[in-house]
Structures are given as C-alpha cells and as structure tokens.
Design a protein around this motif. Structure first.
Motif, PDB file in Angstrom:
ATOM      1  N   PRO A  21      42.256  24.679 -11.428  1.00 26.66           N
ATOM      2  CA  PRO A  21      43.692  24.534 -11.233  1.00 26.66           C
ATOM      3  C   PRO A  21      44.454  24.824 -12.516  1.00 26.66           C
ATOM      4  O   PRO A  21      43.889  24.851 -13.605  1.00 26.66           O
ATOM      5  CB  PRO A  21      43.847  23.057 -10.834  1.00 26.66           C
ATOM      6  N   ALA A  22      45.788  25.000 -12.388  1.00 29.15           N
ATOM      7  CA  ALA A  22      46.607  25.404 -13.523  1.00 29.15           C
ATOM      8  C   ALA A  22      46.566  24.403 -14.668  1.00 29.15           C
ATOM      9  O   ALA A  22      46.617  24.764 -15.818  1.00 29.15           O
ATOM     10  CB  ALA A  22      48.051  25.621 -13.072  1.00 29.15           C
ATOM     11  N   PHE A  23      46.461  23.091 -14.342  1.00 29.93           N
ATOM     12  CA  PHE A  23      46.550  22.114 -15.419  1.00 29.93           C
ATOM     13  C   PHE A  23      45.332  22.087 -16.317  1.00 29.93           C
ATOM     14  O   PHE A  23      45.311  21.393 -17.315  1.00 29.93           O
ATOM     15  CB  PHE A  23      46.840  20.706 -14.864  1.00 29.93           C
ATOM     16  N   ALA A  24      44.276  22.862 -15.950  1.00 26.88           N
ATOM     17  CA  ALA A  24      43.084  22.905 -16.799  1.00 26.88           C
ATOM     18  C   ALA A  24      43.245  23.891 -17.946  1.00 26.88           C
ATOM     19  O   ALA A  24      42.360  24.028 -18.759  1.00 26.88           O
ATOM     20  CB  ALA A  24      41.862  23.254 -15.967  1.00 26.88           C
ATOM     21  N   GLN A  25      44.350  24.586 -18.016  1.00 25.89           N
ATOM     22  CA  GLN A  25      44.601  25.482 -19.124  1.00 25.89           C
ATOM     23  C   GLN A  25      44.766  24.690 -20.417  1.00 25.89           C
ATOM     24  O   GLN A  25      45.228  23.559 -20.404  1.00 25.89           O
ATOM     25  CB  GLN A  25      45.876  26.293 -18.862  1.00 25.89           C
ATOM     26  N   ASP A  26      44.388  25.312 -21.519  1.00 22.96           N
ATOM     27  CA  ASP A  26      44.624  24.691 -22.816  1.00 22.96           C
ATOM     28  C   ASP A  26      46.116  24.757 -23.124  1.00 22.96           C
ATOM     29  O   ASP A  26      46.771  25.769 -22.875  1.00 22.96           O
ATOM     30  CB  ASP A  26      43.832  25.404 -23.908  1.00 22.96           C
ATOM     31  N   LEU A  27      46.649  23.682 -23.682  1.00 21.69           N
ATOM     32  CA  LEU A  27      48.088  23.585 -23.934  1.00 21.69           C
ATOM     33  C   LEU A  27      48.340  23.031 -25.328  1.00 21.69           C
ATOM     34  O   LEU A  27      47.727  22.037 -25.716  1.00 21.69           O
ATOM     35  CB  LEU A  27      48.721  22.666 -22.882  1.00 21.69           C
ATOM     36  N   THR A  28      49.225  23.659 -26.075  1.00 21.75           N
ATOM     37  CA  THR A  28      49.619  23.166 -27.386  1.00 21.75           C
ATOM     38  C   THR A  28      51.068  22.721 -27.336  1.00 21.75           C
ATOM     39  O   THR A  28      51.942  23.500 -26.949  1.00 21.75           O
ATOM     40  CB  THR A  28      49.453  24.250 -28.462  1.00 21.75           C
ATOM     41  N   LEU A  29      51.322  21.475 -27.711  1.00 19.79           N
ATOM     42  CA  LEU A  29      52.681  20.925 -27.766  1.00 19.79           C
ATOM     43  C   LEU A  29      53.146  20.900 -29.221  1.00 19.79           C
ATOM     44  O   LEU A  29      52.433  20.379 -30.090  1.00 19.79           O
ATOM     45  CB  LEU A  29      52.716  19.506 -27.188  1.00 19.79           C
ATOM     46  N   LEU A  55      42.323  11.787 -24.453  1.00 15.72           N
ATOM     47  CA  LEU A  55      42.520  11.471 -23.026  1.00 15.72           C
ATOM     48  C   LEU A  55      42.389  12.704 -22.135  1.00 15.72           C
ATOM     49  O   LEU A  55      42.116  12.580 -20.939  1.00 15.72           O
ATOM     50  CB  LEU A  55      43.900  10.834 -22.823  1.00 15.72           C
ATOM     51  N   THR A  56      42.601  13.888 -22.707  1.00 14.36           N
ATOM     52  CA  THR A  56      42.541  15.126 -21.913  1.00 14.36           C
ATOM     53  C   THR A  56      41.322  15.975 -22.286  1.00 14.36           C
ATOM     54  O   THR A  56      41.271  17.167 -21.949  1.00 14.36           O
ATOM     55  CB  THR A  56      43.825  15.959 -22.099  1.00 14.36           C
ATOM     56  N   ASP A  57      40.354  15.361 -22.939  1.00 14.08           N
ATOM     57  CA  ASP A  57      39.135  16.080 -23.348  1.00 14.08           C
ATOM     58  C   ASP A  57      39.455  17.339 -24.140  1.00 14.08           C
ATOM     59  O   ASP A  57      38.803  18.381 -23.984  1.00 14.08           O
ATOM     60  CB  ASP A  57      38.281  16.434 -22.119  1.00 14.08           C
ATOM     61  N   GLY A  58      40.503  17.247 -24.949  1.00 15.93           N
ATOM     62  CA  GLY A  58      40.855  18.354 -25.824  1.00 15.93           C
ATOM     63  C   GLY A  58      41.665  19.455 -25.176  1.00 15.93           C
ATOM     64  O   GLY A  58      41.974  20.461 -25.832  1.00 15.93           O
ATOM     65  N   ALA A 255      48.523  10.878 -18.870  1.00 14.88           N
ATOM     66  CA  ALA A 255      47.859  10.882 -20.176  1.00 14.88           C
ATOM     67  C   ALA A 255      48.882  10.857 -21.303  1.00 14.88           C
ATOM     68  O   ALA A 255      48.702  10.158 -22.311  1.00 14.88           O
ATOM     69  CB  ALA A 255      46.961  12.115 -20.294  1.00 14.88           C
ATOM     70  N   VAL A 256      49.980  11.604 -21.152  1.00 22.09           N
ATOM     71  CA  VAL A 256      51.049  11.595 -22.160  1.00 22.09           C
ATOM     72  C   VAL A 256      51.618  10.188 -22.316  1.00 22.09           C
ATOM     73  O   VAL A 256      51.817   9.696 -23.441  1.00 22.09           O
ATOM     74  CB  VAL A 256      52.168  12.592 -21.780  1.00 22.09           C
ATOM     75  N   MET A 257      51.875   9.521 -21.193  1.00 26.49           N
ATOM     76  CA  MET A 257      52.454   8.184 -21.260  1.00 26.49           C
ATOM     77  C   MET A 257      51.486   7.170 -21.880  1.00 26.49           C
ATOM     78  O   MET A 257      51.909   6.295 -22.638  1.00 26.49           O
ATOM     79  CB  MET A 257      52.889   7.730 -19.871  1.00 26.49           C
ATOM     80  N   GLU A 258      50.215   7.306 -21.581  1.00 29.72           N
ATOM     81  CA  GLU A 258      49.227   6.388 -22.165  1.00 29.72           C
ATOM     82  C   GLU A 258      49.096   6.642 -23.668  1.00 29.72           C
ATOM     83  O   GLU A 258      49.062   5.693 -24.470  1.00 29.72           O
ATOM     84  CB  GLU A 258      47.879   6.561 -21.475  1.00 29.72           C
ATOM     85  N   ALA A 259      49.039   7.903 -24.066  1.00 30.69           N
ATOM     86  CA  ALA A 259      48.957   8.218 -25.497  1.00 30.69           C
ATOM     87  C   ALA A 259      50.200   7.738 -26.225  1.00 30.69           C
ATOM     88  O   ALA A 259      50.126   7.228 -27.348  1.00 30.69           O
ATOM     89  CB  ALA A 259      48.784   9.734 -25.689  1.00 30.69           C
ATOM     90  N   ALA A 260      51.358   7.872 -25.571  1.00 34.07           N
ATOM     91  CA  ALA A 260      52.616   7.426 -26.180  1.00 34.07           C
ATOM     92  C   ALA A 260      52.628   5.910 -26.344  1.00 34.07           C
ATOM     93  O   ALA A 260      53.116   5.385 -27.353  1.00 34.07           O
ATOM     94  CB  ALA A 260      53.797   7.881 -25.332  1.00 34.07           C
ATOM     95  N   ALA A 261      52.110   5.184 -25.352  1.00 32.93           N
ATOM     96  CA  ALA A 261      52.051   3.723 -25.444  1.00 32.93           C
ATOM     97  C   ALA A 261      51.158   3.291 -26.603  1.00 32.93           C
ATOM     98  O   ALA A 261      51.482   2.342 -27.343  1.00 32.93           O
ATOM     99  CB  ALA A 261      51.535   3.135 -24.129  1.00 32.93           C
ATOM    100  N   ARG A 262      50.065   3.980 -26.797  1.00 33.59           N
ATOM    101  CA  ARG A 262      49.163   3.655 -27.908  1.00 33.59           C
ATOM    102  C   ARG A 262      49.832   3.981 -29.245  1.00 33.59           C
ATOM    103  O   ARG A 262      49.697   3.224 -30.217  1.00 33.59           O
ATOM    104  CB  ARG A 262      47.857   4.432 -27.759  1.00 33.59           C
ATOM    105  N   ALA A 263      50.561   5.098 -29.292  1.00 34.12           N
ATOM    106  CA  ALA A 263      51.273   5.467 -30.520  1.00 34.12           C
ATOM    107  C   ALA A 263      52.368   4.463 -30.839  1.00 34.12           C
ATOM    108  O   ALA A 263      52.595   4.125 -32.005  1.00 34.12           O
ATOM    109  CB  ALA A 263      51.869   6.874 -30.383  1.00 34.12           C
ATOM    110  N   GLN A 264      53.043   3.962 -29.804  1.00 33.04           N
ATOM    111  CA  GLN A 264      54.106   2.973 -30.004  1.00 33.04           C
ATOM    112  C   GLN A 264      53.532   1.688 -30.595  1.00 33.04           C
ATOM    113  O   GLN A 264      54.109   1.108 -31.530  1.00 33.04           O
ATOM    114  CB  GLN A 264      54.798   2.681 -28.674  1.00 33.04           C
ATOM    115  N   ALA A 265      52.390   1.228 -30.065  1.00 33.10           N
ATOM    116  CA  ALA A 265      51.761   0.009 -30.589  1.00 33.10           C
ATOM    117  C   ALA A 265      51.307   0.213 -32.041  1.00 33.10           C
ATOM    118  O   ALA A 265      51.451  -0.684 -32.885  1.00 33.10           O
ATOM    119  CB  ALA A 265      50.574  -0.379 -29.709  1.00 33.10           C
ATOM    120  N   TYR A 266      50.779   1.397 -32.332  1.00 29.20           N
ATOM    121  CA  TYR A 266      50.328   1.709 -33.686  1.00 29.20           C
ATOM    122  C   TYR A 266      51.507   1.745 -34.654  1.00 29.20           C
ATOM    123  O   TYR A 266      51.441   1.196 -35.761  1.00 29.20           O
ATOM    124  CB  TYR A 266      49.602   3.048 -33.666  1.00 29.20           C
ATOM    125  N   GLU A 267      52.610   2.376 -34.223  1.00 27.32           N
ATOM    126  CA  GLU A 267      53.787   2.446 -35.081  1.00 27.32           C
ATOM    127  C   GLU A 267      54.322   1.057 -35.397  1.00 27.32           C
ATOM    128  O   GLU A 267      54.767   0.789 -36.517  1.00 27.32           O
ATOM    129  CB  GLU A 267      54.879   3.292 -34.415  1.00 27.32           C
TER     130      GLU A 267
END
Length: 323
Positions: A21-29, A55-58, A255-267
């Motif tokens: 599927p399309a979401f399996a493409q590699d993506l750089t933000l 979270l996205t296996d790279g 995955a974005v929301m979970e990573a963001a929650a972890r970043a918020q706690a770390y910050e």
C-alpha cells in the motif's frame, strides 16, 4: 514532503509496487524551528524523530533544522501552508490566522504551570487547536512549556506599589506596554540587543524575560534581583502541515501522535531541569530571587489585559482570571 523509493531489481520493484500500500513508502519530514541545538525544543524535536522512526520501523524519517536554517517562524508557517515544509514549532504567532492562538501567552491568565497544563490539554486547548487546523491549515500534535517571564531589577519588588515609575524595557508589544503601565512601571520598547548596555549605563532600571534568557544575556552582571512575577506563562506547539497529515495513513497518524506524546514528556523533563539549573546558576552568580504577591499583580493587570485582547477571546480570558 519528499518520497524516497528503494531501487532493487526491476522485477522485485514491480512486485513491491503492486503488493504494497501507499503508506509503506519511505517518507522524510522536514522540521524547521528557531531554537539552537542546546534548547529543549530542539532536543525534543530530535526525540520526536527518533520515536517516530522506531514506531514506523524506519519508514518515516524526520530531518530537524534548528537555528532558523529553513527560515524564520512566519516563513516556516507559510512554507507549511504551501507544502514546502512539513513541521515546525510555533505558538501565538498563529493568531495571525487563528485568533484563539493569542491565548497561548496572555499575561496572568495562568496561575501555575499546572493551571496552564489543565487549559492546554483541556477543552480550551482543544478549541484553540481546532481553530488552528481550520484557519491556518496547521495541526498541533504536542505542546512544549515555555519558561515564565520574570522581572529583574536592582532592588526587591514584591507588590505593584514597589514599581513606582520603574524605567523598564519591554518588547514592542502593546499588551506588554499597557500591562506594565497599569502595574505602575514606566515601560518602553527597546531592541533586545540594546538592553544589557542600557541597564549598565542606567538608561533603564529593569527588564523582564525567562530565566534562560536572563542567564544567556548575562543580566546577572548588571541586575541584582529576579522578582518572581511569572507574569506570562505560555506554551508553544509542535505542529505538522495539515496537507502532510492528510497524506498519512491512519496507522502513521497514530504513530505521529504517539511519538509527539513521548517528545512532549521528554521536553517537560528537560524544561524542569533547565529551570532549576538556570536559577542555581543565577543565584551562584549573585542574583537574589524574590517572591512576589502574585494575586496583587494579577488584579492590577486585569483591566489592561482585557482591554488588549480580541473580542473573540475576551470571555475566555475573563474566565481564566476568575478561576
């Protein structure tokens, strides 16, 4: 947003294209922001990238660009709206599109960091974020705390009466000027680069900023007291362009929301440690910290604050003062 395809043998590539599927493409933000590499916001941004990659296996990689290297804050917001930037860290500047974003930094609206957290993560925060998505086409995914602003001087100030015409520098923001005038000071705008010398030669007697900036500007060399007015508590958002968000699968959005929650706690951990470290440094370098009558300052500032906020947010601000 850029997509990077892997390039194996042709038959394997064709099979992969038809099977995956399309979401399996590699993506750089691309995530640009204004802070330097030592700032908790930058470290939390790097943490966000690490967590999202895990979270996205790279499959999704976040490239972080500090020091305004992708542009200034407004440039980055415009870039996100145009689709040339994926993410940034931004706050009350968003009120240019979404008036409710002004609530991120209203003087004396938040009595403690716990009160601020309650608002930012509650119904009011949800309303602010929804308006930002709708009006600015930018989606907040986490928020970071900002150090409260405190007044420095060469004498202790515990009540508004102690200000008594104190000549002080403020940013060129009408709200700040009106609030400090209402409190009894004599505020005037001045470029930040001029503040140290002006304090040194007595052109001004005081200034206000978060502890981190008081420390980095070496104001301890020309000011003896930090008066804990904490007159502005605020937060700032980690955001993603709505156009980028809508291209993500539901799985990757989660995955974005979970990573963001972890970043918020770390910050938050970094933020609390930096507050303690900055205070210890300033005290060790000669500054005296002064507790102030917070409710008295808030009461004296209230009318000036309400007269400067927009009609749209005034009822909310009145409610925050009443809490």
């Amino acid at each position: 947003m850029t997509f990077n395809w892997k390039k194996p043998a042709l038959a394997v590539a064709i099979a992969a294209l038809t099977a995956m599927p399309a979401f399996a493409q590699d993506l750089t933000l691309k995530l640009g922001h204004l802070a330097n590499e030592d700032n908790p916001w930058h470290l939390a941004s790097v943490k966000f990238g690490e967590e999202l990659s895990a979270l996205t296996d790279g499959r999704i990689v976040v490239e972080v660009f500090p020091n305004e290297s992708l542009g200034k804050e407004i440039d980055l917001i415009n870039g996100m709206q145009l689709g040339t930037v994926d993410m940034t860290i931004t706050g009350e500047s968003l009120q240019n599109w979404a008036p409710m974003a002004a609530l991120l930094a209203v003087p004396y609206a938040y009595k403690s960091i716990e009160h601020m957290d309650e608002v930012a993560s509650g119904e009011i925060g949800d309303q602010i974020e929804a308006q930002i998505v709708e009006k600015a086409q930018i989606r907040p995914v986490a928020y970071f705390a900002r150090g409260p602003r405190n007044l420095t001087s060469n004498r202790p100030i515990t009540t508004p009466a102690d200000l008594n015409g104190l000549k002080m520098r403020v940013p060129n923001v009408p709200l700040f000027i009106d609030v400090w005038s209402a409190l009894g000071a004599a505020p005037g705008p001045m470029a930040f680069s001029e503040v140290f010398t002006s304090l040194q030669n007595g052109t001004i007697e005081a200034q206000e900023n978060p502890l981190a900036l008081i420390r980095s500007a070496s104001f301890n060399e020309v000011q003896s007291h930090v008066n804990l007015t904490e007159h502005v508590r605020s937060w700032i958002y980690l955001t993603i362009a709505e156009s980028t968000w809508q291209k993500l699968s539901a799985e990757d959005q989660a995955a974005v929301m979970e990573a963001a929650a972890r970043a918020q706690a770390y910050e938050r951990e970094l933020f609390e440690a930096s507050l303690a470290d900055d205070r210890a440094y300033l005290e060790a370098n000669g500054m005296t910290f002064v507790e102030v009558d917070g409710p008295a300052f808030a009461a004296a500032a209230k009318d000036a604050v309400l007269s400067n906020v927009s009609d749209e947010i005034r009822p909310t601000v009145e409610g925050l003062f009443a809490d």
